[in-house]
Design an enzyme around this catalytic site. Structure first.
Site, PDB file in Angstrom:
ATOM      1  N   SER A 470     -45.999 -14.281 -43.926  1.00  0.00           N
ATOM      2  CA  SER A 470     -46.403 -13.603 -42.705  1.00  0.00           C
ATOM      3  C   SER A 470     -47.468 -14.390 -41.943  1.00  0.00           C
ATOM      4  O   SER A 470     -47.185 -15.445 -41.393  1.00  0.00           O
ATOM      5  CB  SER A 470     -46.873 -12.191 -43.066  1.00  0.00           C
ATOM      6  OG  SER A 470     -46.800 -11.331 -41.971  1.00  0.00           O
ATOM      7  N   ASP A 481     -46.611 -27.649 -36.291  1.00  0.00           N
ATOM      8  CA  ASP A 481     -46.003 -27.908 -34.981  1.00  0.00           C
ATOM      9  C   ASP A 481     -46.902 -28.764 -34.093  1.00  0.00           C
ATOM     10  O   ASP A 481     -46.428 -29.652 -33.373  1.00  0.00           O
ATOM     11  CB  ASP A 481     -45.681 -26.591 -34.274  1.00  0.00           C
ATOM     12  CG  ASP A 481     -44.459 -25.897 -34.865  1.00  0.00           C
ATOM     13  OD1 ASP A 481     -43.682 -26.567 -35.563  1.00  0.00           O
ATOM     14  OD2 ASP A 481     -44.292 -24.686 -34.631  1.00  0.00           O
ATOM     15  N   LYS A 495     -41.098 -14.368 -44.434  1.00  0.00           N
ATOM     16  CA  LYS A 495     -41.137 -13.060 -43.756  1.00  0.00           C
ATOM     17  C   LYS A 495     -41.597 -13.279 -42.314  1.00  0.00           C
ATOM     18  O   LYS A 495     -42.777 -13.484 -42.045  1.00  0.00           O
ATOM     19  CB  LYS A 495     -42.063 -12.073 -44.447  1.00  0.00           C
ATOM     20  CG  LYS A 495     -42.017 -10.690 -43.779  1.00  0.00           C
ATOM     21  CD  LYS A 495     -42.983  -9.719 -44.426  1.00  0.00           C
ATOM     22  CE  LYS A 495     -42.864  -8.339 -43.761  1.00  0.00           C
ATOM     23  NZ  LYS A 495     -43.150  -8.359 -42.323  1.00  0.00           N
TER      24      LYS A 495
END
Length: 699
Positions: A470, A481, A495
């Site tokens: 999460s 990224d 998740k």
């Protein structure tokens, strides 16, 4: 009307099912087990909410109804030990009308199935009680198939009789290997089977309704579930993270209650004696209370036994995950206590002896959860406790100590407040998007770091494992990224969905009846690069050896999860990171020679063997030999590792244990992956330093 999604990803949300109230203390007659008007009304409201707001658009057709039936039967009889094939055939005949019945709030078939189930339980328990008075021959070459999730339903009573003969024989042998006398075993099994029948007889209509509706809602995907008014009340307790108990998330696995995870700062985690995967087979109150056998109990009832007031003692009888269905038991005493935010606070340390990079110092920040004191914030306290505040202070401290790089340790971090994942990312990037959130209507909102500047601009790595979930995945994904740091470890949990609590009473204004709440999946997280964190999780730049097949863990192992998806990338700036392939080669070479990783691989090998088993031998000599072999395999490797570290091995199940030595042993094992992550980051620092002059020349 559009519902606003509260972006709060607390680990406590995983606890709601485990904190439900226990069953009513009296026997419920079969004549009481029929649906009520309130339950019919609730079912209709749930249908409307699911159709309008659930993230996954599903047609409520006959195929869907069959899946609901399958889930319901699995919830009632996961081991296929009670229903007969003819029962199931009759139920399947009614499934053709189940979808239409659900739309109209007609629940007769669900209650009919449960009444049959209750009668079958009474029949099986009566048979089992007769078996325990007879002698068993443990020299015969027989085996028991304990995992029957995919086995065919028994066609006759004789088939069920044989299944139960083997089951009772296995229960008897397991207790004998645990050191119990035959007389004690018979009494314990009598109580176990009596208790099973008694608890099923205490199921109320509300219990039946919740069981069925949860099977219904979870057919959409695994994180949507119905909560009755009683369950909702206990969920609220859990959300406060101050439950007085042992600090463990529990789940059901066939007829066992299993430790899914321990909570940082809780008695179970702090004891060092309770691990994920342990099965709870007995519970006792106080230092000398009698152990109650809890095999076959409902999850809610086990939790009710474990919960208690702060300062009181609860004793658990556990079977380790590595022992599987063959191993012995151990007893652990825990003092119940509150779990507070400060117990989950970030902690720091420094690793300054790196064989591959003499002279470099790597700071480590251990982050068990993304915490935020919402109550203090609501009351206007400007210095409320939060992950980002604490990590900022630690970074200042580590920079002052002259560290050359920082590792953020997110292993086992199941999530927390989304705002903290966003603001923590902001400590390492200037400004920009951190995560995208797509709701059920297709609208995409972007959570951004708007605070210019960074708290730390140096070399960075994020250490993750299969239980990093999460908010942990949002942070790790954003760091990856942006190219701001290396992600090291195992593929994460996967998740990537958002749940919200829907009060069903808002859809029947003026009605004073409490219909309960729906935990509803309404949105999905997407990384700034466009890919979801759902299902796939975050793939590390540098992999550590995985304990098992990633498909067997996390979101990927759940029934009917939402698929991975992609949306357009956000507008963000990506930077280059050191050559991950080169770092992986260097790390792989070290790990192949590291006694610590060899020990972890041996443990993983044992756990893989346990997971792959579906049956056990009922010959006592074989069982004892297998148990000893399995324990020896891991213990020998662990002792070798500890001695290499200059630590004298300590047996955790010894009569007298040096707690300080035991703590040192546990810490050494916990540091294996952290230290390798520090070495990987040090390699990256050296690589970048070596490439810097060439880059300057090109300019």
């Amino acid at each position: 009307m559009r519902l606003r999604i509260p972006l709060f990803l607390t680990a406590a949300a995983l606890l709601f099912s485990a904190w439900a109230l226990g069953a009513a203390p009296h026997q419920v007659s079969l004549s009481e087990l029929f649906p009520s008007q309130t339950q019919a009304k609730t079912a209709i409201v749930i249908n409307k909410v699911l159709e309008r707001y659930h993230y996954r658009k599903v047609t409520f057709d006959e195929a869907f109804a069959r899946s609901v039936l399958d889930n319901y039967l699995e919830a009632l009889d996961p081991g296929r030990s009670f229903f007969l094939a003819r029962d199931v055939e009759r139920f399947e005949g009614g499934a053709r009308r189940l979808n239409e019945n659900l739309r109209r709030g007609e629940l007769d078939s669900a209650f009919d199935i449960f009444r049959v189930y209750r009668m079958r339980v009474d029949e099986r328990v009566a048979y089992a009680l007769g078996l325990i008075t007879r002698p068993f021959d443990f020299t015969v070459d027989e085996s028991y198939q304990f995992d029957r999730a995919k086995a065919p339903w028994a066609k006759t009573d004789a088939e069920l009789d044989e299944l139960w003969r083997l089951r009772v024989k296995n229960d008897f042998l397991s207790l004998r290997i645990a050191g119990k006398s035959d007389e004690d075993i018979r009494e314990r099994l009598r109580q176990r089977y009596d208790s099973l029948a008694r608890r099923i007889q205490q199921f109320t209509g509300d219990d039946v309704f919740q069981t069925f509706m949860s099977a219904y809602t979870e057919t959409l995907e695994p994180h949507t579930s119905y909560m009755s008014p009683a369950t909702s009340e206990n969920f609220d307790i859990g959300m406060k993270l101050s439950l007085e108990g042992i600090g463990a998330v529990l789940r059901s696995d066939n007829e066992y209650t299993v430790i899914q995870k321990t909570i940082p700062g809780g008695p179970a985690r702090d004891s060092g004696q309770v691990s994920a995967g342990d099965r709870i087979i007995g519970v006792a109150q106080g230092l000398d209370g009698k152990i109650e056998d809890v095999v076959g109990w409902r999850l809610q009832d086990v939790v009710d036994k474990i919960r208690g007031s702060k300062g009181s003692v609860v004793r658990l009888q556990l079977v380790s995950q590595a022992g599987g269905h063959k191993g012995g038991t151990r007893e652990v005493s825990l003092v119940r206590n509150e779990i507070k935010l400060e117990d989950q606070a970030a902690k720091d340390s420094v690793i300054d002896q790196l064989p591959n990079a003499p002279g470099l110092k790597i700071g480590v920040i251990e982050l068990p959860a993304f915490y935020r004191d919402f109550e203090a914030e609501t009351h206007g306290k400007r210095d409320f406790k939060s992950t980002t505040r604490d990590v900022r202070q630690i970074l200042n401290k580590l920079v002052g100590q002259g560290v050359d790089g920082v590792v953020i340790d997110l292993r086992g971090n199941g999530g927390g407040a989304l705002a903290e994942a966003t603001s923590l990312t902001g400590l390492f990037i200037d400004t920009g998007p951190v995560v995208q959130v797509k709701d059920s209507s297709g609208k995409v909102e972007v959570e951004r770091d708007t605070d210019p500047g960074v708290a730390y601009a140096g070399p960075l790595a994020v250490l993750v494992d299969r239980d990093s979930a999460s908010a942990s995945e949002i942070f790790a994904g954003a760091i990856q990224d942006y190219g701001r740091g290396l992600v090291i470890g195992e593929p994460t949990f996967g998740k990537g969905t958002v749940q919200t609590l829907v009060d069903l009473n808002r859809y029947v204004p003026g009605d004073q009846t409490n219909l309960g709440r729906l935990r509803l999946t309404m949105a999905e997280f997407f990384r700034v690069s466009g890919g979801s964190t759902q299902l796939k999780g975050v793939e590390p730049d540098v992999h550590f050896p995985a304990g098992d097949d990633p498909a067997e863990h996390g979101e990927r192992s759940l029934h009917n999860p939402l698929p991975w998806a992609r949306i357009d990338a956000a507008d963000y700036q990506h930077a280059q990171v050191p050559d991950a392939a080169a770092l992986t080669r260097q790390s792989t070479e070290r790990i192949g020679q590291d006694v610590g990783f060899k020990m972890l691989e041996r443990r993983n090998q044992v756990l893989r063997e346990v997971k792959e088993e579906t049956r056990v031998s009922l010959r006592e000599s074989d069982r004892r030999a297998e148990d000893k072999h399995r324990r020896t395999l891991f213990e020998d490797e662990k002792d070798r590792f500890l001695r290499a570290r200059g630590i004298t091995p300590v047996k955790e199940d010894a009569d007298q244990v040096d707690e300080d030595a035991l703590e040192a042993q546990r810490n050494a094992i916990a540091r294996i992956q952290v230290e390798e992550a520090a070495r990987v980051l040090a390699d990256g620092i050296r690589l970048e330093s070596a490439s810097r002059p060439k880059a300057a020349m090109r300019n």
